[in-house]
Design a protein around this motif. Sequence first.
Motif, PDB file in Angstrom:
ATOM      1  N   GLU A  22       0.826  -1.207   0.000  1.00 56.35           N
ATOM      2  CA  GLU A  22       0.000   0.000   0.000  1.00 56.35           C
ATOM      3  C   GLU A  22       0.863   1.260   0.000  1.00 56.35           C
ATOM      4  O   GLU A  22       0.514   2.261  -0.623  1.00 56.35           O
ATOM      5  CB  GLU A  22      -0.924   0.006   1.221  1.00 56.35           C
ATOM      6  CG  GLU A  22      -2.048  -1.024   1.185  1.00 56.35           C
ATOM      7  CD  GLU A  22      -3.115  -0.684   0.164  1.00 56.35           C
ATOM      8  OE1 GLU A  22      -3.167   0.484  -0.288  1.00 56.35           O
ATOM      9  OE2 GLU A  22      -3.895  -1.582  -0.198  1.00 56.35           O
ATOM     10  N   LEU A  23       1.991   1.210   0.708  1.00 55.64           N
ATOM     11  CA  LEU A  23       2.840   2.393   0.835  1.00 55.64           C
ATOM     12  C   LEU A  23       3.889   2.472  -0.259  1.00 55.64           C
ATOM     13  O   LEU A  23       4.560   3.503  -0.409  1.00 55.64           O
ATOM     14  CB  LEU A  23       3.526   2.389   2.204  1.00 55.64           C
ATOM     15  CG  LEU A  23       2.594   2.420   3.420  1.00 55.64           C
ATOM     16  CD1 LEU A  23       3.415   2.383   4.705  1.00 55.64           C
ATOM     17  CD2 LEU A  23       1.696   3.645   3.390  1.00 55.64           C
ATOM     18  N   GLY A  24       4.072   1.387  -1.017  1.00 49.72           N
ATOM     19  CA  GLY A  24       5.102   1.391  -2.048  1.00 49.72           C
ATOM     20  C   GLY A  24       6.501   1.442  -1.468  1.00 49.72           C
ATOM     21  O   GLY A  24       7.408   2.044  -2.060  1.00 49.72           O
ATOM     22  N   GLY A  25       6.691   0.816  -0.317  1.00 52.23           N
ATOM     23  CA  GLY A  25       8.003   0.814   0.338  1.00 52.23           C
ATOM     24  C   GLY A  25       8.269  -0.516   1.003  1.00 52.23           C
ATOM     25  O   GLY A  25       7.825  -1.565   0.534  1.00 52.23           O
ATOM     26  N   TRP A  26       8.988  -0.483   2.121  1.00 52.48           N
ATOM     27  CA  TRP A  26       9.272  -1.704   2.870  1.00 52.48           C
ATOM     28  C   TRP A  26       8.677  -1.594   4.262  1.00 52.48           C
ATOM     29  O   TRP A  26       8.356  -0.499   4.742  1.00 52.48           O
ATOM     30  CB  TRP A  26      10.779  -1.974   2.943  1.00 52.48           C
ATOM     31  CG  TRP A  26      11.604  -0.839   3.518  1.00 52.48           C
ATOM     32  CD1 TRP A  26      12.232   0.153   2.827  1.00 52.48           C
ATOM     33  CD2 TRP A  26      11.872  -0.594   4.911  1.00 52.48           C
ATOM     34  NE1 TRP A  26      12.870   1.017   3.685  1.00 52.48           N
ATOM     35  CE2 TRP A  26      12.683   0.569   4.975  1.00 52.48           C
ATOM     36  CE3 TRP A  26      11.536  -1.222   6.093  1.00 52.48           C
ATOM     37  CZ2 TRP A  26      13.146   1.109   6.168  1.00 52.48           C
ATOM     38  CZ3 TRP A  26      11.988  -0.703   7.304  1.00 52.48           C
ATOM     39  CH2 TRP A  26      12.782   0.454   7.334  1.00 52.48           C
ATOM     40  N   ALA A  27       8.516  -2.754   4.914  1.00 57.06           N
ATOM     41  CA  ALA A  27       7.936  -2.775   6.261  1.00 57.06           C
ATOM     42  C   ALA A  27       8.573  -3.896   7.067  1.00 57.06           C
ATOM     43  O   ALA A  27       8.861  -4.979   6.542  1.00 57.06           O
ATOM     44  CB  ALA A  27       6.423  -2.979   6.192  1.00 57.06           C
ATOM     45  N   LEU A  28       8.789  -3.618   8.350  1.00 60.43           N
ATOM     46  CA  LEU A  28       9.347  -4.595   9.288  1.00 60.43           C
ATOM     47  C   LEU A  28       8.457  -4.674  10.518  1.00 60.43           C
ATOM     48  O   LEU A  28       8.029  -3.642  11.049  1.00 60.43           O
ATOM     49  CB  LEU A  28      10.752  -4.183   9.746  1.00 60.43           C
ATOM     50  CG  LEU A  28      11.926  -4.308   8.772  1.00 60.43           C
ATOM     51  CD1 LEU A  28      13.187  -3.765   9.420  1.00 60.43           C
ATOM     52  CD2 LEU A  28      12.121  -5.760   8.366  1.00 60.43           C
TER      53      LEU A  28
END
Length: 506
Positions: A158-164
Amino acid sequence: MPPSLRQVAALPQLGLRPLTEVPRNAPVRWVAVSELEDPTPFLEGGELVLTTGMRLTAEGAGPYVERLVVRGVAGLGFAVGVIHQTVPAELVAAARVQGLALLEVPRPTPFIAVGKAVSRLLAAEWYEDATRSAQAQRELTRAALRGPGPLIVRLARELGGWALLLDAAGDVRHAEPARARRRAPGLAPELARLRRTQRSQDGPASIALSGEDGQVVVQAIGLGGRPRGFLAIGTADPLPPAAHTIVGSAVALLTLQSERPRQSRRLRAALAGRMLGLRTSGTAGAGLPDPPVRVLACAGGAAVLDALEDDPAAEHCLAVPLADGPCAVIVPDRLADQVAALARATGPVGVSGPADDLDSLGAALAQAEQALPAARRVRADADSPYGVLHYADLPGQGLLGLLDPGPAQGFAEALLAPLRGEDPALLLSLRAYLAANGQGEAAARALGVHRHTLRSRMRRTAELLGRDLDDPAVRAELWIALAVTANDDGPIRQAGGSPGGPAEIA
């Protein structure tokens, strides 16, 4: 995102003409009309400033543009045909040198038209952001039903990035994409800061960082002064307001998931204490019902669990699906009727008598299971197609009310089959004979026939059935069979005695 100045300049209905280069992504946050030599004290930055140049001089053009550039305005719109027939050359030159986007506003275009056009673009962008946020929250909720891993995957997309997703110690639980794991060690100092601020409960629950490879936001997960984990997300550009809303939804869903083990731990402690006969402290609100309790046997099975989740009374109940399909619910005595009314929306419900301690729950379950078959045949009302029956009310149902219509009908038809196709008077006489408890004189009077006629019919009936009609057990079976055949497939309620009124027998 707000509309760009290039979008505004391209609107054909406004007829704006760029005189200097218009940046591709310069956002227009509002439109401001001013004839002041220095309007910057009344600006916030990001505005499209509109002017007729009423106070502008050739000498003041350079300083005027410089003040606007320092303030960070999106651009300058200069109206021609009002004070100046053309845009002053000094203003164009200063704007070109200092990098200010300058637009010529034609005489037919009123400033209010520019303001309305930008307002419509802002409203459209706001609506698009709100719609996207709502859709993203729905997708995150669906993903969360499958666990924290799918939620992290969805959030990163959804954010067009990475997530941890990190645990309380900072170790990676889930990463999307997988290579984002390498970022975890660099976040350790920020996690330590969040732990300190959360313990004091007077600091922020998130930290935003800017670096060479983009923006990073770290959020604490959990309630109280001790985070149960952390969410870190990274994007190339700063998060817009809609994205912050999406991240907030993800944090809320992860917090709910993180609190479940605590709820389960308190419940297990309360159950262990009850089993050991202890009145443990701190179990209030753990979801364990206080005695006296009742047990409900619910035919709705697992659907009962969903029905109970939507009502506050479920917090005081314990429900477990049984192996053969129904669901058993332990409920405080004071809430038994309320919970039974919820459960009956999914199927019939049998209710036990009150149980005062843990040792009585087995017997209470047996009572509820005995009441359940009869509850299937209780007449329903307008609120639900299913019935509720308490174990204590079983005697009031009568023996016939406890019979399952299907098997009972089969038994009755097989027992009375030899009389089918014979003289109908035999069946009517049998009814009267049974209703008179085997007294021939009374049965004959009820039928309006001679006693010898009745005796002859009873001999013939006994021969066809192969039964001794003087045996009370035989008469009881025949009476039940006649009662069953007098009903349809619904609850069995009509007695099997002689029908009212004189029989028409010659």
